[in-house]
Design an enzyme around this catalytic site. Sequence first.
Site, PDB file in Angstrom:
ATOM      1  N   HIS A   1      -0.413   0.039 -13.639  1.00 40.34           N
ATOM      2  CA  HIS A   1       0.292  -1.217 -13.927  1.00 40.34           C
ATOM      3  C   HIS A   1       1.784  -0.914 -14.033  1.00 40.34           C
ATOM      4  O   HIS A   1       2.165   0.068 -14.687  1.00 40.34           O
ATOM      5  CB  HIS A   1      -0.232  -1.826 -15.233  1.00 40.34           C
TER       6      HIS A   1
ATOM      7  N   GLY B   1       0.797  -1.233   0.000  1.00 41.37           N
ATOM      8  CA  GLY B   1       0.000   0.000   0.000  1.00 41.37           C
ATOM      9  C   GLY B   1       0.820   1.270   0.000  1.00 41.37           C
ATOM     10  O   GLY B   1       0.325   2.327   0.400  1.00 41.37           O
ATOM     11  N   SER B   2       2.058   1.198  -0.507  1.00 35.27           N
ATOM     12  CA  SER B   2       2.864   2.435  -0.504  1.00 35.27           C
ATOM     13  C   SER B   2       2.275   3.463  -1.476  1.00 35.27           C
ATOM     14  O   SER B   2       2.311   4.672  -1.200  1.00 35.27           O
ATOM     15  CB  SER B   2       4.336   2.145  -0.828  1.00 35.27           C
TER      16      SER B   2
END
Length: 188
Positions: A105, A13-14
């Site tokens: 992505h 979750g950075s």
Amino acid sequence: MPIRIAIFASGSGSNAENIIKYFSQSDTLFFPLIISNKPDAYVHRRAENLKIPSLTFTREEFSEGSQVIQSLKLYKIDCIVLAGFLLKIPACVVKAFPDKIINIHPALLPKYGGKGMYGDKVHQAVVDAHDKETGITIHYVNENYDEGNIIFQAKCSVLPTDTPEMVALKVHALEYEYYPKIIEKIWG
Ligand code: GAR
């Protein structure tokens, strides 16, 4: 009224944290909810520190969709940002949020996209192919993995001596720089 955005994340979750901090003083974009498919993902810790509620749904709940949609409605969510989210978004969620879901992505789509291509696997494939460049792709989400319309791409070089970890660092740097800016540009 600010636009309310939910972030979906499966792992560290950075990117989620980077986005939330970027908009912490924003009057136009608000991030009231994080959703994950992994109860032990580090993103829940980050959510706690950021004082944002985070929910977990199982793979089955995700593919069925109705509970996810119910929670999104409960939090009055307008848009969804995928940031390292590894499950497919079911058709009913895509339908409920038309053109309101975007993904990042870690490669230059259409290269290295599709089912099973995420995170370090992508960077390993880039190194194995001896590519000279890679980058990021931000795109709208439809029912197929990594196939929605492309909004933005940025490139970085790959040196013959780069390991997948080194490529990951370069790609993450691009993600941190551009994902918040693109979110701001399309919904801000
Ligand atoms: C990011 O590099 C993101 O592009 C990638 O997962 C990483 C999550 O990092 N997403 C995919 O591979 C989706 N197919 P983070 O959890 O530290 O933000």
